[in-house]
Design a protein around this motif. Sequence first.
Motif, mmCIF file in Angstrom:
data_model
loop_
_atom_site.group_PDB
_atom_site.id
_atom_site.type_symbol
_atom_site.label_atom_id
_atom_site.label_comp_id
_atom_site.label_asym_id
_atom_site.label_seq_id
_atom_site.Cartn_x
_atom_site.Cartn_y
_atom_site.Cartn_z
ATOM 1 N N GLU A 242 0.820 -1.218 0.000
ATOM 2 C CA GLU A 242 0.000 0.000 0.000
ATOM 3 C C GLU A 242 0.853 1.268 0.000
ATOM 4 O OE1 GLU A 242 -3.536 2.041 2.727
ATOM 5 O OE2 GLU A 242 -2.585 0.165 3.345
ATOM 6 N N ASN A 243 1.809 1.356 0.887
ATOM 7 C CA ASN A 243 2.659 2.553 0.961
ATOM 8 C C ASN A 243 3.602 2.650 -0.234
ATOM 9 O OD1 ASN A 243 1.559 3.368 3.438
ATOM 10 N ND2 ASN A 243 2.968 2.044 4.584
ATOM 11 N N GLU A 244 4.118 1.507 -0.678
ATOM 12 C CA GLU A 244 5.047 1.507 -1.808
ATOM 13 C C GLU A 244 4.367 1.976 -3.094
ATOM 14 O OE1 GLU A 244 4.723 -0.731 0.413
ATOM 15 O OE2 GLU A 244 6.694 -1.226 1.254
ATOM 16 N N ILE A 245 3.113 1.557 -3.282
ATOM 17 C CA ILE A 245 2.380 1.976 -4.481
ATOM 18 C C ILE A 245 2.185 3.489 -4.483
ATOM 19 C CG2 ILE A 245 0.131 1.831 -5.651
ATOM 20 C CD1 ILE A 245 -0.021 -1.088 -4.758
ATOM 21 N N GLU A 250 3.198 8.500 -10.762
ATOM 22 C CA GLU A 250 1.752 8.692 -10.902
ATOM 23 C C GLU A 250 1.211 8.049 -12.178
ATOM 24 O OE1 GLU A 250 0.517 12.695 -10.508
ATOM 25 O OE2 GLU A 250 1.373 12.963 -8.497
ATOM 26 N N GLU A 251 1.981 8.144 -13.238
ATOM 27 C CA GLU A 251 1.528 7.555 -14.502
ATOM 28 C C GLU A 251 1.333 6.049 -14.364
ATOM 29 O OE1 GLU A 251 3.026 6.804 -19.098
ATOM 30 O OE2 GLU A 251 4.254 7.995 -17.721
ATOM 31 N N PHE A 252 2.279 5.402 -13.687
ATOM 32 C CA PHE A 252 2.164 3.955 -13.485
ATOM 33 C C PHE A 252 0.972 3.631 -12.589
ATOM 34 C CE2 PHE A 252 3.078 0.002 -11.201
ATOM 35 C CZ PHE A 252 3.312 -0.856 -12.266
ATOM 36 N N LYS A 297 4.042 -0.676 -21.237
ATOM 37 C CA LYS A 297 4.799 0.506 -21.665
ATOM 38 C C LYS A 297 5.075 1.439 -20.488
ATOM 39 C CE LYS A 297 3.157 0.612 -26.461
ATOM 40 N NZ LYS A 297 2.358 1.368 -27.465
ATOM 41 N N SER A 298 4.083 1.606 -19.630
ATOM 42 C CA SER A 298 4.257 2.485 -18.473
ATOM 43 C C SER A 298 5.342 1.949 -17.545
ATOM 44 C CB SER A 298 2.935 2.619 -17.721
ATOM 45 O OG SER A 298 3.091 3.410 -16.569
ATOM 46 N N PHE A 299 5.353 0.646 -17.358
ATOM 47 C CA PHE A 299 6.382 0.051 -16.499
ATOM 48 C C PHE A 299 7.773 0.255 -17.086
ATOM 49 C CE2 PHE A 299 9.098 -3.715 -15.872
ATOM 50 C CZ PHE A 299 9.375 -3.556 -14.524
ATOM 51 N N THR A 306 13.496 5.823 -13.262
ATOM 52 C CA THR A 306 13.576 5.697 -11.806
ATOM 53 C C THR A 306 14.914 5.092 -11.405
ATOM 54 O OG1 THR A 306 11.187 5.326 -11.732
ATOM 55 C CG2 THR A 306 12.427 4.764 -9.766
ATOM 56 N N ASP A 307 15.546 5.712 -10.431
ATOM 57 C CA ASP A 307 16.836 5.216 -9.951
ATOM 58 C C ASP A 307 16.691 4.262 -8.769
ATOM 59 O OD1 ASP A 307 18.135 6.771 -11.847
ATOM 60 O OD2 ASP A 307 18.217 8.523 -10.504
ATOM 61 N N ASP A 308 15.518 4.257 -8.175
ATOM 62 C CA ASP A 308 15.290 3.421 -6.992
ATOM 63 C C ASP A 308 14.944 1.993 -7.439
ATOM 64 O OD1 ASP A 308 14.553 2.220 -4.630
ATOM 65 O OD2 ASP A 308 13.537 4.004 -3.849
ATOM 66 N N GLU A 309 15.841 1.053 -7.159
ATOM 67 C CA GLU A 309 15.618 -0.335 -7.571
ATOM 68 C C GLU A 309 14.447 -0.969 -6.822
ATOM 69 O OE1 GLU A 309 19.162 -2.550 -7.151
ATOM 70 O OE2 GLU A 309 20.264 -1.464 -8.720
ATOM 71 N N LEU A 310 14.218 -0.531 -5.587
ATOM 72 C CA LEU A 310 13.112 -1.094 -4.815
ATOM 73 C C LEU A 310 11.768 -0.745 -5.450
ATOM 74 C CD1 LEU A 310 12.168 -2.653 -2.349
ATOM 75 C CD2 LEU A 310 12.223 -0.513 -1.035
ATOM 76 N N ILE A 311 11.647 0.491 -5.932
ATOM 77 C CA ILE A 311 10.411 0.888 -6.606
ATOM 78 C C ILE A 311 10.224 0.066 -7.878
ATOM 79 C CG2 ILE A 311 9.269 2.771 -7.848
ATOM 80 C CD1 ILE A 311 10.371 4.711 -5.832
ATOM 81 N N ASP A 312 11.327 -0.139 -8.621
ATOM 82 C CA ASP A 312 11.249 -0.966 -9.826
ATOM 83 C C ASP A 312 10.771 -2.376 -9.491
ATOM 84 O OD1 ASP A 312 12.134 1.134 -11.309
ATOM 85 O OD2 ASP A 312 14.211 0.453 -11.444
ATOM 86 N N TYR A 313 11.329 -2.919 -8.416
ATOM 87 C CA TYR A 313 10.950 -4.278 -8.010
ATOM 88 C C TYR A 313 9.473 -4.342 -7.621
ATOM 89 C CZ TYR A 313 10.594 -8.491 -5.172
ATOM 90 O OH TYR A 313 10.188 -9.690 -4.644
ATOM 91 N N ASN A 314 9.011 -3.359 -6.864
ATOM 92 C CA ASN A 314 7.611 -3.351 -6.439
ATOM 93 C C ASN A 314 6.663 -3.169 -7.622
ATOM 94 O OD1 ASN A 314 8.144 -3.738 -3.689
ATOM 95 N ND2 ASN A 314 8.461 -1.547 -3.340
ATOM 96 N N MET A 315 7.062 -2.321 -8.583
ATOM 97 C CA MET A 315 6.242 -2.153 -9.783
ATOM 98 C C MET A 315 6.146 -3.467 -10.552
ATOM 99 S SD MET A 315 6.918 1.619 -11.456
ATOM 100 C CE MET A 315 8.660 1.330 -11.807
ATOM 101 N N LEU A 316 7.285 -4.146 -10.674
ATOM 102 C CA LEU A 316 7.295 -5.433 -11.373
ATOM 103 C C LEU A 316 6.455 -6.462 -10.627
ATOM 104 C CD1 LEU A 316 8.423 -7.206 -13.651
ATOM 105 C CD2 LEU A 316 10.394 -7.689 -12.183
ATOM 106 N N ASN A 317 6.529 -6.430 -9.312
ATOM 107 C CA ASN A 317 5.799 -7.381 -8.478
ATOM 108 C C ASN A 317 4.287 -7.233 -8.659
ATOM 109 O OD1 ASN A 317 5.233 -9.319 -6.592
ATOM 110 N ND2 ASN A 317 6.029 -8.195 -4.841
ATOM 111 N N ILE A 318 3.809 -6.010 -8.570
ATOM 112 C CA ILE A 318 2.367 -5.786 -8.680
ATOM 113 C C ILE A 318 1.892 -5.991 -10.115
ATOM 114 C CG2 ILE A 318 2.485 -3.289 -9.106
ATOM 115 C CD1 ILE A 318 -0.051 -5.110 -6.846
#
Length: 353
Positions: A242-245, A250-252, A297-299, A306-318
Amino acid sequence: MKLGARIFKTGIAITLALYLASWIGLPAPIFAGIAAIFAIQPSIYRSFLIIIDQVQANIIGAVIATVFGLIFGPSPIMIGLTAVIVITIMLKLKIEHTISIALVTVIAILESAGDDFLMFALIRTSTVILGVLSSFIVNLVFLPPKYETKLIHNTVENTEEIMKWIRLSMRQSTEHSILKEDIEKLKEKMIKLDQTYLLYKEERSYFKKTTYVKSRKLVLFRQAIITANRALDTLKKLHRLENEIYHMPEEFQETLTEELDYLLYWHELILMRFVGKIKPHDDADEEGIRYKRLLTKSFLKNQQNTDDELIDYNMLNIMASAVEYREQLEHLETLITSFQTYHPKDCEIETEE
């Protein structure tokens, strides 16, 4: 509190056992009523499977109780010792589900010493068997379970509740602790749904045509449950992240919301087809493909920015959860289309329990 069919069947079985025992003239008909309580089964097929084991356990308990009664005489200590031995034998024979019936027989025989102990033991054994047979008759005749109707009703109900929470969670309109409690409740409901599916699977068809139709229904119902579980997995990820999202681009977030909105809409259409309320729709395919491409495409775009790998991982996860949910929906729709095409007469489904 809802009274199920099994509760009524238990009452009917006890009544029938007591009446039959009294009509035949068996002393202590109460043991027939007690045996009837333990012999009730949730399905007709299980009744066929269990009755042999129950009679077998009854005979084993009767033989051991009679032998110990003749050698040592009835007494509380002997009843306890005999019970231990009977339980051990039941466990060794791997028919532990019949321990209750065997112990009822042991107590019925050893609770009192008659003048002719062998005849007394035979009468008490017959009384217990009468209770078992009474339950079997009730299982066979009265209020046969409609597991197909119950399975469909619970599948639709659970899925609708999951989709409701996904919609609220996507828009951050949920209370974290309340949603956590409801997710646990949904997990329990899905476990019970699996149990209902197994009971429905156990039911036997006696005609070749109905057997074939049921085999296809089993595949269809299994996929409906799997798809509901994928939706539940998506809900759990939305809740956990929830917090990570909230910190994702915003586009994603907007694209993810659109994709999940479409998947939920699609799932609702499939459920309505599942219960035979609407006909197939082909106009939603192109729109669904468009949302899928937009999310991908958005991902990719936001991953590069994005430089934050954790955000990339969470985006990929969801996103992976949404993709898997979509794949299960596609498979479910294919199965429903196939079933309704080749079995149009069997598409009318009762959804009321």
